[in-house]
Design a protein around this motif. Structure first.
Motif, PDB file in Angstrom:
ATOM      1  N   THR A 156       0.750  -1.196  -0.005  1.00 35.76           N
ATOM      2  CA  THR A 156      -0.055   0.074   0.011  1.00 35.76           C
ATOM      3  C   THR A 156       0.955   1.269   0.014  1.00 35.76           C
ATOM      4  O   THR A 156       1.682   1.248   0.867  1.00 35.76           O
ATOM      5  CB  THR A 156      -0.757   0.100   1.110  1.00 35.76           C
ATOM      6  OG1 THR A 156      -1.701  -1.188   1.315  1.00 35.76           O
ATOM      7  CG2 THR A 156      -1.720   1.156   1.086  1.00 35.76           C
ATOM      8  N   ALA A 157       0.388   2.266  -0.779  1.00 38.76           N
ATOM      9  CA  ALA A 157       1.201   3.210  -1.051  1.00 38.76           C
ATOM     10  C   ALA A 157       1.902   4.300   0.128  1.00 38.76           C
ATOM     11  O   ALA A 157       2.876   4.495   0.558  1.00 38.76           O
ATOM     12  CB  ALA A 157       0.853   4.203  -1.911  1.00 38.76           C
ATOM     13  N   TYR A 158       0.724   4.256   1.018  1.00 36.64           N
ATOM     14  CA  TYR A 158       0.863   5.022   2.376  1.00 36.64           C
ATOM     15  C   TYR A 158       0.650   4.343   3.657  1.00 36.64           C
ATOM     16  O   TYR A 158       0.093   4.797   4.548  1.00 36.64           O
ATOM     17  CB  TYR A 158       0.113   6.397   2.394  1.00 36.64           C
ATOM     18  CG  TYR A 158       0.565   7.192   1.062  1.00 36.64           C
ATOM     19  CD1 TYR A 158       1.776   7.868   0.908  1.00 36.64           C
ATOM     20  CD2 TYR A 158      -0.510   7.539   0.079  1.00 36.64           C
ATOM     21  CE1 TYR A 158       2.123   8.393  -0.112  1.00 36.64           C
ATOM     22  CE2 TYR A 158      -0.262   8.260  -1.143  1.00 36.64           C
ATOM     23  CZ  TYR A 158       1.212   8.680  -1.213  1.00 36.64           C
ATOM     24  OH  TYR A 158       1.593   9.350  -2.297  1.00 36.64           O
ATOM     25  N   ALA A 159       1.224   3.149   3.700  1.00 38.43           N
ATOM     26  CA  ALA A 159       0.707   2.393   4.845  1.00 38.43           C
ATOM     27  C   ALA A 159       1.329   2.462   6.167  1.00 38.43           C
ATOM     28  O   ALA A 159       2.490   2.693   6.094  1.00 38.43           O
ATOM     29  CB  ALA A 159       1.167   0.727   4.245  1.00 38.43           C
ATOM     30  N   ILE A 160       0.778   2.599   7.017  1.00 36.83           N
ATOM     31  CA  ILE A 160       1.236   2.890   8.530  1.00 36.83           C
ATOM     32  C   ILE A 160       0.421   1.791   9.373  1.00 36.83           C
ATOM     33  O   ILE A 160      -0.484   1.765   9.360  1.00 36.83           O
ATOM     34  CB  ILE A 160       0.832   4.220   9.014  1.00 36.83           C
ATOM     35  CG1 ILE A 160       1.685   5.247   7.926  1.00 36.83           C
ATOM     36  CG2 ILE A 160       1.479   4.507  10.355  1.00 36.83           C
ATOM     37  CD1 ILE A 160       1.162   6.905   8.352  1.00 36.83           C
ATOM     38  N   THR A 161       1.369   1.156  10.334  1.00 36.26           N
ATOM     39  CA  THR A 161       1.029   0.548  11.198  1.00 36.26           C
ATOM     40  C   THR A 161       1.256   0.725  12.387  1.00 36.26           C
ATOM     41  O   THR A 161       2.449   0.774  12.632  1.00 36.26           O
ATOM     42  CB  THR A 161       1.395  -1.192  11.018  1.00 36.26           C
ATOM     43  OG1 THR A 161       0.917  -1.602   9.631  1.00 36.26           O
ATOM     44  CG2 THR A 161       0.748  -2.212  12.143  1.00 36.26           C
ATOM     45  N   VAL A 162       0.408   1.115  13.430  1.00 37.84           N
ATOM     46  CA  VAL A 162       0.599   1.612  14.753  1.00 37.84           C
ATOM     47  C   VAL A 162       0.511   0.480  15.818  1.00 37.84           C
ATOM     48  O   VAL A 162      -0.799  -0.022  15.945  1.00 37.84           O
ATOM     49  CB  VAL A 162      -0.253   2.744  15.206  1.00 37.84           C
ATOM     50  CG1 VAL A 162       0.285   3.265  16.453  1.00 37.84           C
ATOM     51  CG2 VAL A 162      -0.118   4.046  14.232  1.00 37.84           C
ATOM     52  N   HIS A 163       1.464   0.218  16.435  1.00 31.84           N
ATOM     53  CA  HIS A 163       1.610  -0.834  17.643  1.00 31.84           C
ATOM     54  C   HIS A 163       0.921  -0.245  18.752  1.00 31.84           C
ATOM     55  O   HIS A 163       0.156  -0.998  19.533  1.00 31.84           O
ATOM     56  CB  HIS A 163       2.754  -1.421  17.741  1.00 31.84           C
ATOM     57  CG  HIS A 163       3.444  -2.044  16.301  1.00 31.84           C
ATOM     58  ND1 HIS A 163       2.866  -3.085  15.557  1.00 31.84           N
ATOM     59  CD2 HIS A 163       4.378  -1.597  15.405  1.00 31.84           C
ATOM     60  CE1 HIS A 163       3.547  -3.480  14.274  1.00 31.84           C
ATOM     61  NE2 HIS A 163       4.355  -2.364  14.434  1.00 31.84           N
ATOM     62  N   THR A 164       1.666   0.645  19.384  1.00 30.14           N
ATOM     63  CA  THR A 164       1.243   1.250  20.695  1.00 30.14           C
ATOM     64  C   THR A 164       1.489   2.780  20.493  1.00 30.14           C
ATOM     65  O   THR A 164       2.205   3.168  19.831  1.00 30.14           O
ATOM     66  CB  THR A 164       2.284   0.857  21.684  1.00 30.14           C
ATOM     67  OG1 THR A 164       3.500   1.021  21.472  1.00 30.14           O
ATOM     68  CG2 THR A 164       2.101  -0.713  22.051  1.00 30.14           C
TER      69      THR A 164
END
Length: 267
Positions: A27-35
């Protein structure tokens, strides 16, 4: 300086142009936030993605971003920015021409972090902090983007001050602060602060006896400012980012791991 594996992946993605040949296509602007924060939705534009990443850094959140899924805590180590993290081609060429910092160039958090990482196999534990950070020294150079904390691969006592001074001197970096074992609050890491070009400092500011070097547990959940580190950067869309209970600061490695485990993030 990106690890070899990440550089190879960046080259592949850049060459493929995110075509169907890349499986799965990122995904072009993928962001995964964990905490440390929550996203209501993924950014749809480059500007929104960059602003969101800047706010996540200011919040001290634990997250991964971009096609290489680079962790926010590794940005300074790898020389990645909130803009380049989403550009596979920029990441593929990020290490070209990198070496010791030329004497004529301006020292930066990224270049100093890369320098100690190469020289000492260092793990970077802290770089830029929000101006209103509730941890660390009140007048820390971290708040001005002029300090890096690190732990050498062989442990904090595997190197000494003379080695650090020699490395910085050879690279044309003028130290204004050097703290480590024997200095209050620095028994478990090294701290280097550097001057900017033309910066005049009459003397290094002495460490105050009452400075709050250690995190005040009673204030650990006080929200940090969501102001982007770059005052000219657009704010993250309010619909994208939601503040959550703040994780321990980046330098507190063990505290962060315990926090992640307690919040379902694993070890």
């Amino acid at each position: 300086m990106l690890p070899v594996g990440l550089t190879a992946k960046a080259i592949q993605l850049c060459a493929a142009g995110f075509a169907a040949a890349v499986s799965p296509p990122p995904t072009a602007y993928a962001i995964t936030v964990h905490t440390g924060a929550m996203l209501r939705q993924q950014p749809a534009t480059a500007a929104d993605a960059e602003a969101t990443v800047r706010d996540l850094i200011a919040l001290g959140a634990d997250f991964n971003a971009g096609p290489l899924e680079i962790a926010g805590r590794d940005f300074a180590t790898y020389g990645v920015t909130p803009t380049s993290v989403f550009d596979a081609c920029a990441l593929a060429h990020a290490d070209e021409g990198q070496g010791a910092v030329p004497p004529s160039s301006a020292a930066s958090v990224s270049s100093v972090a890369a320098l100690v990482r190469r020289a000492f196999g260092a793990r970077i534990t802290d770089t830029i902090r929000p101006m209103n950070a509730s941890y660390g020294a009140r007048y820390s150079w971290h708040k001005y983007g002029q300090a890096v904390d690190f732990v050498p691969a062989g442990g904090v006592k595997s190197i000494n001050r003379d080695q650090i001074r020699a490395l910085m001197g050879q690279s044309g970096i003028r130290l204004i602060e050097l703290l480590g074992p024997g200095d209050r609050g620095h028994s478990n890491h090294w701290h280097v602060a550097f001057a900017r070009p033309g910066q005049v400092i009459d003397r290094t500011r002495p460490i105050e006896e009452d400075e709050d070097w250690i995190v005040n547990v009673a204030q650990a959940d006080v929200p940090s400012s969501t102001t982007p580190l770059d005052p000219e950067a657009p704010p993250a869309p309010a619909s994208d980012l939601v503040s959550a209970v703040k994780a321990p600061p980046g330098w507190d490695v063990f505290g962060r791991e315990e926090w992640r485990a307690a919040h379902g993030g694993g070890s």
